[in-house]
Motif scaffolding. Structure first.
Motif, PDB file in Angstrom:
ATOM      1  N   PHE A 193       1.281  -5.459   4.909  1.00 50.95           N
ATOM      2  CA  PHE A 193       1.272  -5.927   3.515  1.00 50.95           C
ATOM      3  C   PHE A 193       2.247  -5.054   2.743  1.00 50.95           C
ATOM      4  CE2 PHE A 193      -0.081  -5.695  -0.898  1.00 50.95           C
ATOM      5  CZ  PHE A 193      -0.227  -7.046  -1.210  1.00 50.95           C
ATOM      6  N   ASP A 194       3.229  -5.683   2.121  1.00 53.66           N
ATOM      7  CA  ASP A 194       4.190  -4.963   1.284  1.00 53.66           C
ATOM      8  C   ASP A 194       4.801  -3.767   2.026  1.00 53.66           C
ATOM      9  OD1 ASP A 194       5.560  -4.689  -1.097  1.00 53.66           O
ATOM     10  OD2 ASP A 194       4.057  -3.364  -1.986  1.00 53.66           O
ATOM     11  N   GLY A 195       5.158  -3.993   3.281  1.00 55.01           N
ATOM     12  CA  GLY A 195       5.812  -2.951   4.074  1.00 55.01           C
ATOM     13  C   GLY A 195       4.876  -1.929   4.683  1.00 55.01           C
ATOM     14  N   ARG A 196       3.571  -2.034   4.403  1.00 56.16           N
ATOM     15  CA  ARG A 196       2.613  -1.062   4.945  1.00 56.16           C
ATOM     16  C   ARG A 196       1.792  -1.663   6.073  1.00 56.16           C
ATOM     17  NH1 ARG A 196       0.171   0.490  -0.729  1.00 56.16           N
ATOM     18  NH2 ARG A 196       1.274  -1.411  -1.207  1.00 56.16           N
ATOM     19  N   THR A 197       1.643  -0.917   7.159  1.00 57.98           N
ATOM     20  CA  THR A 197       0.840  -1.417   8.284  1.00 57.98           C
ATOM     21  C   THR A 197      -0.635  -1.038   8.071  1.00 57.98           C
ATOM     22  OG1 THR A 197       1.353   0.587   9.466  1.00 57.98           O
ATOM     23  CG2 THR A 197       2.670  -1.350  10.021  1.00 57.98           C
ATOM     24  N   ASN A 214      -7.572   1.411   4.308  1.00 54.86           N
ATOM     25  CA  ASN A 214      -6.287   1.004   3.733  1.00 54.86           C
ATOM     26  C   ASN A 214      -6.464  -0.086   2.695  1.00 54.86           C
ATOM     27  OD1 ASN A 214      -4.246   2.572   4.937  1.00 54.86           O
ATOM     28  ND2 ASN A 214      -4.726   1.589   6.873  1.00 54.86           N
ATOM     29  N   SER A 215      -7.349  -1.044   2.979  1.00 54.03           N
ATOM     30  CA  SER A 215      -7.513  -2.149   2.045  1.00 54.03           C
ATOM     31  C   SER A 215      -8.147  -1.692   0.747  1.00 54.03           C
ATOM     32  CB  SER A 215      -8.365  -3.249   2.656  1.00 54.03           C
ATOM     33  OG  SER A 215      -7.757  -3.690   3.818  1.00 54.03           O
ATOM     34  N   SER A 216      -9.044  -0.698   0.837  1.00 57.58           N
ATOM     35  CA  SER A 216      -9.682  -0.264  -0.409  1.00 57.58           C
ATOM     36  C   SER A 216      -8.636   0.404  -1.303  1.00 57.58           C
ATOM     37  CB  SER A 216     -10.894   0.611  -0.139  1.00 57.58           C
ATOM     38  OG  SER A 216     -10.522   1.941  -0.063  1.00 57.58           O
ATOM     39  N   ALA A 217      -7.599   0.997  -0.698  1.00 57.42           N
ATOM     40  CA  ALA A 217      -6.525   1.566  -1.521  1.00 57.42           C
ATOM     41  C   ALA A 217      -5.732   0.466  -2.219  1.00 57.42           C
ATOM     42  CB  ALA A 217      -5.605   2.415  -0.643  1.00 57.42           C
ATOM     43  N   LEU A 218      -5.672  -0.714  -1.587  1.00 58.10           N
ATOM     44  CA  LEU A 218      -4.896  -1.814  -2.174  1.00 58.10           C
ATOM     45  C   LEU A 218      -5.687  -2.607  -3.209  1.00 58.10           C
ATOM     46  CD1 LEU A 218      -3.319  -3.352   1.071  1.00 58.10           C
ATOM     47  CD2 LEU A 218      -2.159  -1.965  -0.641  1.00 58.10           C
ATOM     48  N   ARG A 219      -7.025  -2.645  -2.998  1.00 64.94           N
ATOM     49  CA  ARG A 219      -7.866  -3.486  -3.863  1.00 64.94           C
ATOM     50  C   ARG A 219      -7.832  -3.006  -5.299  1.00 64.94           C
ATOM     51  NH1 ARG A 219     -11.843  -3.299   0.048  1.00 64.94           N
ATOM     52  NH2 ARG A 219     -13.119  -1.877  -1.148  1.00 64.94           N
ATOM     53  N   GLY A 220      -7.691  -3.935  -6.215  1.00 65.26           N
ATOM     54  CA  GLY A 220      -7.671  -3.547  -7.627  1.00 65.26           C
ATOM     55  C   GLY A 220      -6.374  -2.879  -8.022  1.00 65.26           C
ATOM     56  N   ARG A 221      -5.420  -2.817  -7.129  1.00 67.34           N
ATOM     57  CA  ARG A 221      -4.131  -2.219  -7.444  1.00 67.34           C
ATOM     58  C   ARG A 221      -3.018  -3.207  -7.067  1.00 67.34           C
ATOM     59  NH1 ARG A 221      -3.344   3.916  -7.071  1.00 67.34           N
ATOM     60  NH2 ARG A 221      -5.381   3.934  -6.111  1.00 67.34           N
ATOM     61  N   ASP A 222      -3.001  -3.570  -5.783  1.00 62.06           N
ATOM     62  CA  ASP A 222      -1.964  -4.495  -5.304  1.00 62.06           C
ATOM     63  C   ASP A 222      -2.536  -5.856  -4.940  1.00 62.06           C
ATOM     64  OD1 ASP A 222       0.104  -2.685  -5.565  1.00 62.06           O
ATOM     65  OD2 ASP A 222      -0.422  -1.717  -3.687  1.00 62.06           O
ATOM     66  N   ILE A 223      -3.829  -5.892  -4.629  1.00 61.51           N
ATOM     67  CA  ILE A 223      -4.481  -7.169  -4.314  1.00 61.51           C
ATOM     68  C   ILE A 223      -5.706  -7.308  -5.220  1.00 61.51           C
ATOM     69  CG2 ILE A 223      -5.553  -8.613  -2.537  1.00 61.51           C
ATOM     70  CD1 ILE A 223      -4.209  -7.074  -0.404  1.00 61.51           C
ATOM     71  N   ALA A 224      -5.823  -8.471  -5.877  1.00 62.74           N
ATOM     72  CA  ALA A 224      -7.007  -8.720  -6.703  1.00 62.74           C
ATOM     73  C   ALA A 224      -7.676  -9.990  -6.200  1.00 62.74           C
ATOM     74  CB  ALA A 224      -6.612  -8.884  -8.165  1.00 62.74           C
ATOM     75  N   MET A 225      -8.976 -10.113  -6.487  1.00 61.50           N
ATOM     76  CA  MET A 225      -9.742 -11.222  -5.923  1.00 61.50           C
ATOM     77  C   MET A 225     -10.548 -11.931  -7.013  1.00 61.50           C
ATOM     78  SD  MET A 225     -11.046 -12.150  -2.704  1.00 61.50           S
ATOM     79  CE  MET A 225     -12.325 -13.273  -2.237  1.00 61.50           C
ATOM     80  N   SER A 283     -13.351 -17.722   4.134  1.00 61.59           N
ATOM     81  CA  SER A 283     -13.730 -16.503   3.403  1.00 61.59           C
ATOM     82  C   SER A 283     -13.600 -15.282   4.298  1.00 61.59           C
ATOM     83  CB  SER A 283     -15.174 -16.597   2.895  1.00 61.59           C
ATOM     84  OG  SER A 283     -15.281 -17.630   1.958  1.00 61.59           O
ATOM     85  N   THR A 284     -13.886 -15.467   5.593  1.00 57.67           N
ATOM     86  CA  THR A 284     -13.752 -14.336   6.521  1.00 57.67           C
ATOM     87  C   THR A 284     -12.309 -13.834   6.508  1.00 57.67           C
ATOM     88  OG1 THR A 284     -15.502 -15.264   7.885  1.00 57.67           O
ATOM     89  CG2 THR A 284     -14.081 -13.627   8.929  1.00 57.67           C
ATOM     90  N   LEU A 285     -11.357 -14.758   6.504  1.00 63.54           N
ATOM     91  CA  LEU A 285      -9.943 -14.364   6.472  1.00 63.54           C
ATOM     92  C   LEU A 285      -9.629 -13.643   5.155  1.00 63.54           C
ATOM     93  CD1 LEU A 285      -7.087 -14.343   7.549  1.00 63.54           C
ATOM     94  CD2 LEU A 285      -6.834 -16.734   6.920  1.00 63.54           C
ATOM     95  N   ALA A 286     -10.091 -14.208   4.040  1.00 63.10           N
ATOM     96  CA  ALA A 286      -9.822 -13.572   2.734  1.00 63.10           C
ATOM     97  C   ALA A 286     -10.440 -12.175   2.678  1.00 63.10           C
ATOM     98  CB  ALA A 286     -10.367 -14.449   1.610  1.00 63.10           C
ATOM     99  N   ALA A 341     -11.228 -10.249   5.161  1.00 60.46           N
ATOM    100  CA  ALA A 341     -10.550  -9.344   6.105  1.00 60.46           C
ATOM    101  C   ALA A 341      -9.333  -8.714   5.437  1.00 60.46           C
ATOM    102  CB  ALA A 341     -10.144 -10.101   7.370  1.00 60.46           C
ATOM    103  N   LEU A 342      -8.606  -9.520   4.645  1.00 57.66           N
ATOM    104  CA  LEU A 342      -7.407  -9.002   3.970  1.00 57.66           C
ATOM    105  C   LEU A 342      -7.772  -7.930   2.951  1.00 57.66           C
ATOM    106  CD1 LEU A 342      -5.540 -12.370   3.270  1.00 57.66           C
ATOM    107  CD2 LEU A 342      -5.171 -10.777   5.151  1.00 57.66           C
ATOM    108  N   LEU A 343      -8.986  -8.013   2.427  1.00 61.76           N
ATOM    109  CA  LEU A 343      -9.437  -7.053   1.418  1.00 61.76           C
ATOM    110  C   LEU A 343     -10.226  -5.897   2.040  1.00 61.76           C
ATOM    111  CD1 LEU A 343     -10.611  -9.777  -1.044  1.00 61.76           C
ATOM    112  CD2 LEU A 343      -8.918  -8.056  -1.638  1.00 61.76           C
ATOM    113  N   GLY A 344     -10.374  -5.920   3.370  1.00 59.56           N
ATOM    114  CA  GLY A 344     -11.160  -4.870   4.027  1.00 59.56           C
ATOM    115  C   GLY A 344     -12.613  -4.932   3.639  1.00 59.56           C
ATOM    116  N   LEU A 345     -13.117  -6.132   3.335  1.00 56.97           N
ATOM    117  CA  LEU A 345     -14.492  -6.255   2.835  1.00 56.97           C
ATOM    118  C   LEU A 345     -15.449  -6.892   3.836  1.00 56.97           C
ATOM    119  CD1 LEU A 345     -13.964  -7.333  -0.894  1.00 56.97           C
ATOM    120  CD2 LEU A 345     -14.762  -5.132  -0.044  1.00 56.97           C
TER     121      LEU A 345
END
Ligand SMILES: Nc1ncnc2c1ncn2[C@@H]1O[C@H](COP(=O)(O)OP(=O)(O)OP(=O)(O)O)[C@@H](O)[C@H]1O
Ligand SMILES: [Mg+2]
Length: 325
Positions: free
Chosen positions: A72-76, A83-94, A49-52, A54-58
């Motif tokens: 992720f998707d070409g973005r560092t 950065n992860s909060s910008a991706l959450r609910g848009r490019d990454i869902a959980m 879960s720590t790894l998951a 971490a990917l979500l910035g949570l």
């Protein structure tokens, strides 16, 4: 060759404690190709879960996170909270283990399904988002979806709630869907139904899937690739069928035996198979192999960190057994 969707190298996560840093993840590498399904398996506390998260910035604010490479998707910079909060609910869902963590008891299911779409489709009309929500709710197997949209989470069973959460994840059309123990809170029949839904959706989805579970069985149903974690490190990776058929790392062998053998042990009236010993303390991780203290095959070299033996096509394991003496 296409670029991986997600590429993480050398991820370390630790928490400061009064006894020194607790090392939760150590030098974790993770690559997920677009549309691929990858499973993370390991016993409780191995850091899945720590790894998951971490990917979500949570991860909590006091987590110390570093990686030599994270794209992720070409973005560092994917592992940073901003950065992860910008991706959450848009490019990454959980999809979490407990669907109630994603549902607000005060809002109807319809409101959840509409609100989740707002970030991805900011200009869309509510009626449009409602209709789309209803379609996807029906798609994940909720009957009478039109009426159910106006109901509240407490009026749904556990399995139905998990379907709602899966619908929420699908509605954002993510590039990657992370499911952390998506069926652990469900009984066996409902678990099988939710797995069926996820498997059916796999063939329709273009999203990559990262499934976290303590069960090889669940990973085998949903994923092509498996990553076996122990004490915050990756001990084995490979195509799921090959790892199931011929696990190379003694931990992967033991974990699989614990999952496969209980029924025959009960039949033969023998004690259940377990892995003796406990996971090493994250504050005092051994310098050598993290599994050595519990490993039936340990020998002198295991006091040194084992090399990762790559066997090609994503297959590999981290153990001195793979090195000729
Ligand atoms: N905020 C925190 N501070 C300190 N240690 C933490 C924190 N969060 C998690 N840990 C520790 O990190 C380790 C890994 O936890 P994690 O939840 O990632 O494991 P897991 O593999 O998902 O386990 P499970 O199968 O039980 O869900 C555990 O030893 C846990 O105690
Ligand atoms: Mg977990």
């Amino acid at each position: 060759m296409t670029e991986p969707l997600l590429s993480i190298r050398g991820l370390d996560v630790s928490y400061p404690t009064s006894k020194g840093p607790a090392h939760i993840l150590t030098k974790v590498d993770l690559t997920v190709e677009p549309g691929a399904a990858v499973g993370l398996v390991g016993e409780s506390g191995s850091g899945k879960s720590t790894l998951a998260l971490a990917l979500l910035g949570l991860l909590p604010e006091n987590a110390e996170i570093s990686a030599s490479h994270a794209v992720f998707d070409g973005r560092t910079g994917v592992l940073s909270a901003a950065n992860s909060s910008a991706l959450r609910g848009r490019d990454i869902a959980m999809v979490f283990q407990d669907p109630m963590t994603a549902l607000n008891p005060l809002f109807t299911i319809g409101t959840h399904l509409v609100d989740i779409q707002r970030r991805k489709f900011p200009g869309a009309k509510t009626a449009e988002l409602w209709a789309r929500g209803e379609r996807v709710l029906a798609r994940v197997g909720v009957s009478d979806a039109g009426n159910r949209m106006r109901r509240y989470p407490h009026e749904f069973s556990g399995g139905m709630r998990q379907r709602v959460v899966i619908a929420m994840a699908l509605l954002v059309e993510p590039k990657m869907l992370i499911a952390d123990e998506p069926t652990t809170a469900l009984d066996a029949t409902i678990e099988a139904q939710v797995v069926d839904i996820l498997r059916e959706l796999r063939s329709e989805l273009s999203a990559a899937l990262l499934v976290v579970s303590h069960s090889f069985g669940l990973i085998a149903e949903l994923c092509e690739t498996v990553i076996v974690m122990y004490a915050g490190t990756i001990v084995e990776t490979g195509p799921v069928g090959e790892v199931l058929r011929d696990p190379r790392h003694p931990y992967a062998q033991a974990l699989l035996a614990c999952e496969i053998e209980p029924l025959s042990s009960i039949e033969k009236n023998e004690p259940l198979v377990t892995i003796p010993g406990t996971v090493p303390d994250p504050v005092n991780r051994p310098i050598g192999c993290v599994f050595a203290a519990r490993c039936p095959a340990r020998h002198e070299r295991c006091t040194e960190p084992p090399p990762f033996i790559s066997q090609g096509q994503g297959r590999g394991f981290s153990c001195w057994l793979g090195v000729s003496p």
